[in-house]
Write a protein that holds these residues in place. Structure first.
Motif, PDB file in Angstrom:
ATOM      1  N   LEU A 216     -40.412   3.375  29.738  1.00 15.48           N
ATOM      2  CA  LEU A 216     -39.166   4.136  29.781  1.00 15.48           C
ATOM      3  C   LEU A 216     -38.789   4.632  28.394  1.00 15.48           C
ATOM      4  O   LEU A 216     -38.496   5.817  28.188  1.00 15.48           O
ATOM      5  CB  LEU A 216     -38.050   3.264  30.359  1.00 15.48           C
ATOM      6  N   VAL A 217     -38.800   3.734  27.419  1.00 12.69           N
ATOM      7  CA  VAL A 217     -38.429   4.107  26.050  1.00 12.69           C
ATOM      8  C   VAL A 217     -39.436   5.096  25.463  1.00 12.69           C
ATOM      9  O   VAL A 217     -39.062   6.027  24.748  1.00 12.69           O
ATOM     10  CB  VAL A 217     -38.323   2.845  25.157  1.00 12.69           C
ATOM     11  N   ALA A 218     -40.721   4.933  25.792  1.00 13.52           N
ATOM     12  CA  ALA A 218     -41.755   5.837  25.287  1.00 13.52           C
ATOM     13  C   ALA A 218     -41.517   7.262  25.780  1.00 13.52           C
ATOM     14  O   ALA A 218     -41.558   8.224  24.998  1.00 13.52           O
ATOM     15  CB  ALA A 218     -43.138   5.350  25.709  1.00 13.52           C
ATOM     16  N   ILE A 219     -41.260   7.413  27.074  1.00 13.48           N
ATOM     17  CA  ILE A 219     -41.031   8.754  27.631  1.00 13.48           C
ATOM     18  C   ILE A 219     -39.764   9.364  27.035  1.00 13.48           C
ATOM     19  O   ILE A 219     -39.736  10.547  26.668  1.00 13.48           O
ATOM     20  CB  ILE A 219     -40.932   8.693  29.164  1.00 13.48           C
ATOM     21  N   LEU A 220     -38.707   8.565  26.939  1.00 14.36           N
ATOM     22  CA  LEU A 220     -37.471   9.050  26.326  1.00 14.36           C
ATOM     23  C   LEU A 220     -37.712   9.512  24.893  1.00 14.36           C
ATOM     24  O   LEU A 220     -37.207  10.562  24.467  1.00 14.36           O
ATOM     25  CB  LEU A 220     -36.406   7.947  26.339  1.00 14.36           C
ATOM     26  N   SER A 221     -38.507   8.744  24.141  1.00 18.45           N
ATOM     27  CA  SER A 221     -38.759   9.067  22.738  1.00 18.45           C
ATOM     28  C   SER A 221     -39.544  10.367  22.593  1.00 18.45           C
ATOM     29  O   SER A 221     -39.244  11.188  21.714  1.00 18.45           O
ATOM     30  CB  SER A 221     -39.517   7.924  22.060  1.00 18.45           C
ATOM     31  N   VAL A 222     -40.557  10.568  23.445  1.00 25.51           N
ATOM     32  CA  VAL A 222     -41.324  11.818  23.404  1.00 25.51           C
ATOM     33  C   VAL A 222     -40.411  12.994  23.737  1.00 25.51           C
ATOM     34  O   VAL A 222     -40.432  14.033  23.061  1.00 25.51           O
ATOM     35  CB  VAL A 222     -42.516  11.766  24.380  1.00 25.51           C
ATOM     36  N   ALA A 223     -39.589  12.846  24.763  1.00 22.41           N
ATOM     37  CA  ALA A 223     -38.692  13.927  25.177  1.00 22.41           C
ATOM     38  C   ALA A 223     -37.684  14.265  24.086  1.00 22.41           C
ATOM     39  O   ALA A 223     -37.403  15.445  23.816  1.00 22.41           O
ATOM     40  CB  ALA A 223     -37.971  13.547  26.466  1.00 22.41           C
ATOM     41  N   VAL A 224     -37.125  13.246  23.435  1.00 25.33           N
ATOM     42  CA  VAL A 224     -36.147  13.488  22.369  1.00 25.33           C
ATOM     43  C   VAL A 224     -36.816  14.154  21.165  1.00 25.33           C
ATOM     44  O   VAL A 224     -36.240  15.051  20.543  1.00 25.33           O
ATOM     45  CB  VAL A 224     -35.468  12.163  21.954  1.00 25.33           C
ATOM     46  N   ALA A 225     -38.056  13.755  20.832  1.00 23.65           N
ATOM     47  CA  ALA A 225     -38.784  14.380  19.733  1.00 23.65           C
ATOM     48  C   ALA A 225     -39.011  15.863  20.012  1.00 23.65           C
ATOM     49  O   ALA A 225     -38.861  16.709  19.125  1.00 23.65           O
ATOM     50  CB  ALA A 225     -40.116  13.669  19.506  1.00 23.65           C
TER      51      ALA A 225
ATOM     52  N   GLY B 227     -41.691  13.454  14.808  1.00 19.25           N
ATOM     53  CA  GLY B 227     -40.800  12.535  15.516  1.00 19.25           C
ATOM     54  C   GLY B 227     -41.504  11.628  16.510  1.00 19.25           C
ATOM     55  O   GLY B 227     -40.854  10.929  17.283  1.00 19.25           O
ATOM     56  N   LEU B 228     -42.845  11.624  16.483  1.00 19.17           N
ATOM     57  CA  LEU B 228     -43.596  10.882  17.484  1.00 19.17           C
ATOM     58  C   LEU B 228     -44.166   9.548  17.006  1.00 19.17           C
ATOM     59  O   LEU B 228     -44.797   8.851  17.801  1.00 19.17           O
ATOM     60  CB  LEU B 228     -44.769  11.733  18.013  1.00 19.17           C
ATOM     61  N   ASP B 229     -43.965   9.177  15.762  1.00 20.81           N
ATOM     62  CA  ASP B 229     -44.605   7.974  15.219  1.00 20.81           C
ATOM     63  C   ASP B 229     -44.324   6.741  16.071  1.00 20.81           C
ATOM     64  O   ASP B 229     -45.249   6.076  16.557  1.00 20.81           O
ATOM     65  CB  ASP B 229     -44.146   7.717  13.782  1.00 20.81           C
ATOM     66  N   MET B 230     -43.048   6.419  16.255  1.00 20.62           N
ATOM     67  CA  MET B 230     -42.699   5.231  17.027  1.00 20.62           C
ATOM     68  C   MET B 230     -42.999   5.433  18.511  1.00 20.62           C
ATOM     69  O   MET B 230     -43.393   4.492  19.205  1.00 20.62           O
ATOM     70  CB  MET B 230     -41.222   4.880  16.835  1.00 20.62           C
ATOM     71  N   ALA B 231     -42.822   6.658  18.997  1.00 21.90           N
ATOM     72  CA  ALA B 231     -43.097   6.933  20.406  1.00 21.90           C
ATOM     73  C   ALA B 231     -44.546   6.623  20.753  1.00 21.90           C
ATOM     74  O   ALA B 231     -44.838   6.036  21.796  1.00 21.90           O
ATOM     75  CB  ALA B 231     -42.774   8.385  20.739  1.00 21.90           C
ATOM     76  N   GLU B 232     -45.472   6.993  19.870  1.00 28.29           N
ATOM     77  CA  GLU B 232     -46.890   6.735  20.127  1.00 28.29           C
ATOM     78  C   GLU B 232     -47.166   5.238  20.210  1.00 28.29           C
ATOM     79  O   GLU B 232     -47.969   4.783  21.036  1.00 28.29           O
ATOM     80  CB  GLU B 232     -47.747   7.384  19.039  1.00 28.29           C
TER      81      GLU B 232
ATOM     82  N   GLY C 286     -48.980   0.426  27.940  1.00 31.03           N
ATOM     83  CA  GLY C 286     -50.162   0.461  28.784  1.00 31.03           C
ATOM     84  C   GLY C 286     -50.639   1.865  29.074  1.00 31.03           C
ATOM     85  O   GLY C 286     -51.526   2.072  29.906  1.00 31.03           O
ATOM     86  N   ALA C 287     -50.050   2.859  28.399  1.00 32.79           N
ATOM     87  CA  ALA C 287     -50.398   4.263  28.630  1.00 32.79           C
ATOM     88  C   ALA C 287     -51.219   4.817  27.479  1.00 32.79           C
ATOM     89  O   ALA C 287     -51.357   4.191  26.420  1.00 32.79           O
ATOM     90  CB  ALA C 287     -49.129   5.094  28.829  1.00 32.79           C
ATOM     91  N   HIS C 288     -51.763   6.003  27.712  1.00 31.54           N
ATOM     92  CA  HIS C 288     -52.520   6.713  26.680  1.00 31.54           C
ATOM     93  C   HIS C 288     -51.956   8.126  26.588  1.00 31.54           C
ATOM     94  O   HIS C 288     -51.901   8.845  27.589  1.00 31.54           O
ATOM     95  CB  HIS C 288     -54.010   6.739  27.036  1.00 31.54           C
ATOM     96  N   LEU C 289     -51.513   8.539  25.408  1.00 35.33           N
ATOM     97  CA  LEU C 289     -50.879   9.845  25.222  1.00 35.33           C
ATOM     98  C   LEU C 289     -51.920  10.912  24.924  1.00 35.33           C
ATOM     99  O   LEU C 289     -52.757  10.750  24.036  1.00 35.33           O
ATOM    100  CB  LEU C 289     -49.864   9.768  24.071  1.00 35.33           C
TER     101      LEU C 289
END
Length: 229
Positions: free
Chosen positions: A126-135, A185-190, A197-200
């Motif tokens: 959830l936090v990963a997707i939110l972070s990518v979207a906000v970036a 803006g993707l450092d922490m999101a990655e 458990g995902a791969h971007l």
């Protein structure tokens, strides 16, 4: 002290308070959830009131689910992979993003029918997707749109299907260094994507649009190998 320092202080204070806020909010939800059955009995013969009770119940369940996700993330616990309903999770992401995007970026969500559950840590995902979207949102100074979606995709080997969560962004006009703005803006999101458990994967990037996919193992498959790719 300038505005940047003041903002940093406010963020730090909110970070310290977040755990307590989540705990108290969860207590409130527990009280609400505990009264639903009583309200349902009282409204059993009044359809209009019963519909309101169902809405309250659904909101309490959604709030409890989100609180659980964020509490797990806030405590910094090791990833715990389990079955995740990707459709429900993306619905939560959409609801959380609408006020966050400040009305400048349109958000839509579409999930393929009969999508199987994924194997992931739901809080981190959830936090990963939110972070990518906000970036992506921050990289579009003039606004734009973000479309979320999910589908089953075939792997490199037979019977190696997995789930792809898509994020397609379109800026209103070209943006200088659009790709760099996003990646800054993707450092922490990655990091959170990998831990979930995902791969971007970066599918497309131009001066005004970009597409990302988060690939996840189906719930019947061990997610570890996918996370390490």
């Amino acid at each position: 002290m300038g505005p940047i320092h003041d903002r940093a202080q406010r963020i730090a204070i909110m970070g310290e308070l977040a755990g307590g806020i989540l705990h108290e909010f969860n207590n409130i939800l527990t009280v609400v959830s505990g009264t639903i059955d009583i309200l349902a009995l009282a409204a059993a013969e009044r359809p209009q009131l019963a519909a309101v009770v169902r809405l309250i119940d659904e909101a309490a369940i959604r709030g409890s689910r989100l609180t659980s996700y964020f509490q797990t993330f806030e405590r910094g616990q090791p990833p715990r992979y389990r079955e995740v309903d990707v459709g429900s999770l993306l619905s939560d992401v959409e609801r959380l993003l609408r006020p966050t995007l400040e009305g400048r970026t349109e958000i839509t969500c579409s999930v393929a029918a009969a999508l199987p559950n994924a194997a992931a840590d739901p809080g981190l995902l959830l936090v990963a997707i939110l972070s990518v979207a906000v970036a992506v949102h921050r990289a579009m100074p003039h606004g734009g749109s973000i479309a979320l979606g999910a589908r089953v995709v075939a792997g490199e080997e037979a019977d190696d299907e997995h789930i792809a969560i898509m994020l397609d962004a379109m800026s209103h006009g070209n943006v200088d260094n659009f790709s760099k703005r996003i990646f800054d803006g993707l450092d922490m999101a990655e990091t959170w994507v990998e831990q979930s458990g995902a791969h971007l994967r970066i599918v497309r990037q131009t001066g005004h649009d970009a597409s990302f996919e988060l690939h996840l193992a189906k719930a019947s498959i061990d997610p570890e190998p996918l996370a390490e790719r």
